[in-house]
Design a protein around this motif. Structure first.
Motif, PDB file in Angstrom:
ATOM      1  N   ARG A 163     -65.256  -5.903  23.973  1.00  0.00           N
ATOM      2  CA  ARG A 163     -64.502  -6.192  25.194  1.00  0.00           C
ATOM      3  C   ARG A 163     -65.055  -5.344  26.332  1.00  0.00           C
ATOM      4  N   LEU A 164     -65.399  -6.019  27.409  1.00  0.00           N
ATOM      5  CA  LEU A 164     -65.955  -5.347  28.581  1.00  0.00           C
ATOM      6  C   LEU A 164     -64.819  -5.012  29.539  1.00  0.00           C
ATOM      7  N   THR A 165     -64.465  -3.741  29.622  1.00  0.00           N
ATOM      8  CA  THR A 165     -63.364  -3.332  30.494  1.00  0.00           C
ATOM      9  C   THR A 165     -63.806  -3.398  31.955  1.00  0.00           C
ATOM     10  N   TRP A 166     -62.803  -3.427  32.837  1.00  0.00           N
ATOM     11  CA  TRP A 166     -63.121  -3.458  34.257  1.00  0.00           C
ATOM     12  C   TRP A 166     -63.749  -2.139  34.714  1.00  0.00           C
ATOM     13  N   ASP A 167     -63.361  -1.027  34.076  1.00  0.00           N
ATOM     14  CA  ASP A 167     -63.988   0.251  34.432  1.00  0.00           C
ATOM     15  C   ASP A 167     -65.481   0.216  34.147  1.00  0.00           C
ATOM     16  N   ARG A 168     -65.842  -0.319  32.966  1.00  0.00           N
ATOM     17  CA  ARG A 168     -67.256  -0.436  32.611  1.00  0.00           C
ATOM     18  C   ARG A 168     -67.970  -1.415  33.561  1.00  0.00           C
ATOM     19  N   MET A 169     -67.260  -2.496  33.916  1.00  0.00           N
ATOM     20  CA  MET A 169     -67.870  -3.487  34.809  1.00  0.00           C
ATOM     21  C   MET A 169     -68.103  -2.909  36.202  1.00  0.00           C
ATOM     22  N   ARG A 170     -67.158  -2.096  36.670  1.00  0.00           N
ATOM     23  CA  ARG A 170     -67.326  -1.469  37.979  1.00  0.00           C
ATOM     24  C   ARG A 170     -68.523  -0.527  37.984  1.00  0.00           C
ATOM     25  N   GLN A 171     -68.746   0.158  36.861  1.00  0.00           N
ATOM     26  CA  GLN A 171     -69.918   1.035  36.764  1.00  0.00           C
ATOM     27  C   GLN A 171     -71.218   0.234  36.863  1.00  0.00           C
ATOM     28  N   LEU A 172     -71.236  -0.932  36.185  1.00  0.00           N
ATOM     29  CA  LEU A 172     -72.419  -1.789  36.272  1.00  0.00           C
ATOM     30  C   LEU A 172     -72.625  -2.285  37.710  1.00  0.00           C
ATOM     31  N   ALA A 173     -71.526  -2.706  38.351  1.00  0.00           N
ATOM     32  CA  ALA A 173     -71.626  -3.203  39.728  1.00  0.00           C
ATOM     33  C   ALA A 173     -72.095  -2.096  40.666  1.00  0.00           C
ATOM     34  N   ASP A 174     -71.547  -0.891  40.491  1.00  0.00           N
ATOM     35  CA  ASP A 174     -71.946   0.221  41.360  1.00  0.00           C
ATOM     36  C   ASP A 174     -73.414   0.578  41.169  1.00  0.00           C
ATOM     37  N   ARG A 175     -73.923   0.363  39.959  1.00  0.00           N
ATOM     38  CA  ARG A 175     -75.325   0.694  39.708  1.00  0.00           C
ATOM     39  C   ARG A 175     -76.269  -0.346  40.317  1.00  0.00           C
ATOM     40  N   TRP A 176     -75.886  -1.636  40.201  1.00  0.00           N
ATOM     41  CA  TRP A 176     -76.842  -2.690  40.554  1.00  0.00           C
ATOM     42  C   TRP A 176     -76.542  -3.429  41.855  1.00  0.00           C
ATOM     43  N   LEU A 177     -75.294  -3.539  42.239  1.00  0.00           N
ATOM     44  CA  LEU A 177     -74.969  -4.354  43.416  1.00  0.00           C
ATOM     45  C   LEU A 177     -74.847  -3.494  44.666  1.00  0.00           C
ATOM     46  N   PRO A 178     -75.548  -3.867  45.736  1.00  0.00           N
ATOM     47  CA  PRO A 178     -75.465  -3.087  46.981  1.00  0.00           C
ATOM     48  C   PRO A 178     -74.054  -3.102  47.554  1.00  0.00           C
ATOM     49  N   GLU A 179     -73.686  -2.000  48.190  1.00  0.00           N
ATOM     50  CA  GLU A 179     -72.397  -1.937  48.886  1.00  0.00           C
ATOM     51  C   GLU A 179     -72.540  -2.581  50.264  1.00  0.00           C
ATOM     52  N   PRO A 180     -71.543  -3.335  50.699  1.00  0.00           N
ATOM     53  CA  PRO A 180     -71.616  -3.958  52.022  1.00  0.00           C
ATOM     54  C   PRO A 180     -71.654  -2.922  53.136  1.00  0.00           C
ATOM     55  N   ARG A 181     -72.533  -3.134  54.079  1.00  0.00           N
ATOM     56  CA  ARG A 181     -72.552  -2.328  55.305  1.00  0.00           C
ATOM     57  C   ARG A 181     -73.172  -3.166  56.415  1.00  0.00           C
ATOM     58  N   VAL A 182     -72.822  -2.872  57.624  1.00  0.00           N
ATOM     59  CA  VAL A 182     -73.316  -3.643  58.763  1.00  0.00           C
ATOM     60  C   VAL A 182     -74.816  -3.398  58.939  1.00  0.00           C
ATOM     61  N   LEU A 183     -75.583  -4.475  58.978  1.00  0.00           N
ATOM     62  CA  LEU A 183     -77.035  -4.370  59.081  1.00  0.00           C
ATOM     63  C   LEU A 183     -77.580  -4.891  60.410  1.00  0.00           C
TER      64      LEU A 183
END
Length: 428
Positions: free
Chosen positions: A394-414
């Motif tokens: 089972r993939l918990t949301w905490d683990r999923m957030r760690q994956l997202a934080d590692r690979w997905l860029p955070e939104p910022r005005v470009l």
């Protein structure tokens, strides 16, 4: 007037082996092949001999254009957009000819034309629109959509327009060859008596030439002779947005435009063309009349909203068009299904590039909320794909957030605020 400008009688000598080489390296490396089946990498093998031979055939008249291969890509509204994939040598020659013709037409094209021109971009068009609405007396927006423009463009009129500036018969014959080459769909050749295939290298320039004479020159004269109030114009290819100070002038222009387009075999899309109240006084005036908030309009991937800053002053707010975001998420969902068994790191790298590419376009001031929603939805889709792959863990949301934080860029005005970039590129 453009008709009084000199005509160019000898242009083909500019089409050299060197220019063909530049044209070849300007093409996309991984583009799908045309009916010839030749890829960019394959053509690069023995490139110099191929280009010398192509140069000889173009100059002696032996070059023949191949039909475009018809493919379809999904549109945000669920329909299919037809594209024509040209053969590789046709792309090379078209790129070279477009380079030559751009030297002529960049002197002619109007400042409010932004689509597919060297040194101009969609964001510059968006900047000009926001600045025009904010700084001029704009109370009404006319959102115009030409129905099936690329499919209904008249070959006869196009060649007449090109001949205003180009008198080299060899260049004109090349354009005729591309227009008459037809398309190949499901193994069957289809004649193209009108229109120019979307997706070909030369099509955007030919479309701009057509609309330069049909729309741009005409609208310039119209607003000088017929308009008493302010009028702003922004054109990106066949998408037009105009702003008017007076409602009556917006309505008159719309009728005149319909008649103008009819003369050249074109028409406005009845469902996608509309006049709305929009601008710094729209909300006040509608409230006084007991009406709701001003309508919004879409342009170049962003919904434009009549809003206010924190200090109460008017501002054009922009956010990602909802159906565009949904279409992109559906595309990512399909791709994730195909990547079910890929390593997490590999999928993470791919998603990072996809999300960053999306942000690169949509990260305009005021649109951060939409970007956060997009990133969250991508995270959800990735989690579902991972859960589908393995039900045991089972993939918990905490683990999923760690994956997202590692690979997905955070939104910022470009992107800077429209007025900042517009003023920098249009110094007074």
């Amino acid at each position: 007037m453009d008709d009084l400008r000199p005509k160019f009688t000898a242009l083909l000598h500019h089409l050299t082996v060197e220019l063909l080489r530049e044209g070849f390296y300007a093409l996309k490396r991984r583009a799908a092949p045309g009916v010839d089946g030749v890829t960019w990498r394959e053509y690069e093998t023995g490139l110099e001999d191929r280009l010398v031979d192509l140069h000889r055939r173009v100059h002696c008249g032996a070059y023949q254009a191949l039909p475009s291969r018809r493919v379809y890509i999904p549109k945000p509204d669920g329909r299919q957009r037809p594209l024509g994939v040209a053969a590789l040598e046709d792309k090379v020659v078209q790129q070279a000819v477009a380079t030559i013709l751009n030297q002529i037409y960049e002197e002619d094209f109007r400042g409010f034309s932004y689509g597919f021109r060297p040194g101009r971009s969609q964001h510059q068009a968006l900047d000009a629109l926001s600045v025009g609405i904010s700084r001029r007396k704009v109370n009404w927006i006319l959102d115009c959509d030409i129905r099936g423009f690329f499919d209904n463009l008249s070959h006869e009129w196009l060649l007449k327009f090109v001949q205003h500036r180009v008198a080299d018969r060899r260049i004109l014959r090349l354009i005729q060859k591309w227009l008459k080459a037809g398309v190949l769909e499901a193994g069957e050749w289809q004649d193209t008596k009108m229109g120019t295939p979307q997706g070909s290298v030369i099509s955007p320039l030919l479309a701009n030439i057509y609309l330069h004479y049909v729309f741009d020159l005409w609208v310039d004269v119209w607003r000088k002779k017929c308009a008493q109030g302010d009028v702003i114009v922004i054109r990106y290819a066949d998408d037009n947005v105009l702003g008017f100070q007076h409602r009556a002038e917006a309505d008159r222009f719309l009728e005149d435009l319909r008649e103008r387009l009819r003369q050249f075999g074109l028409e406005l899309h009845p469902d996608k063309t509309r006049r709305i109240e929009f601008g710094q006084f729209a909300e006040r005036d509608r409230k006084r009349r007991g009406e709701g908030k001003p309508d919004t309009f879409d342009f170049l991937g962003l919904t434009h909203i009549s809003g206010k800053k924190r200090d109460g002053n008017f501002v054009v707010k922009r956010k990602t068009i909802g159906k565009r975001m949904r279409a992109k998420l559906e595309e990512i969902k399909r791709q994730l299904l195909n990547r079910t068994h890929d390593p997490i790191e590999q999928t993470g790298k791919w998603l990072r590039s996809v999300v960053q590419g999306y942000f690169n376009y949509h990260a305009v001031p005021g649109n951060l909320d939409s970007l956060h929603v997009f990133r969250f939805r991508v995270t959800q889709l990735w989690r579902r794909a991972l859960l589908r792959r393995s039900q045991r863990h089972r993939l918990t949301w905490d683990r999923m957030r760690q994956l997202a934080d590692r690979w997905l860029p955070e939104p910022r005005v470009l992107h800077p605020y429209p007025s900042v970039r517009f003023d920098a590129t249009h110094p007074r």
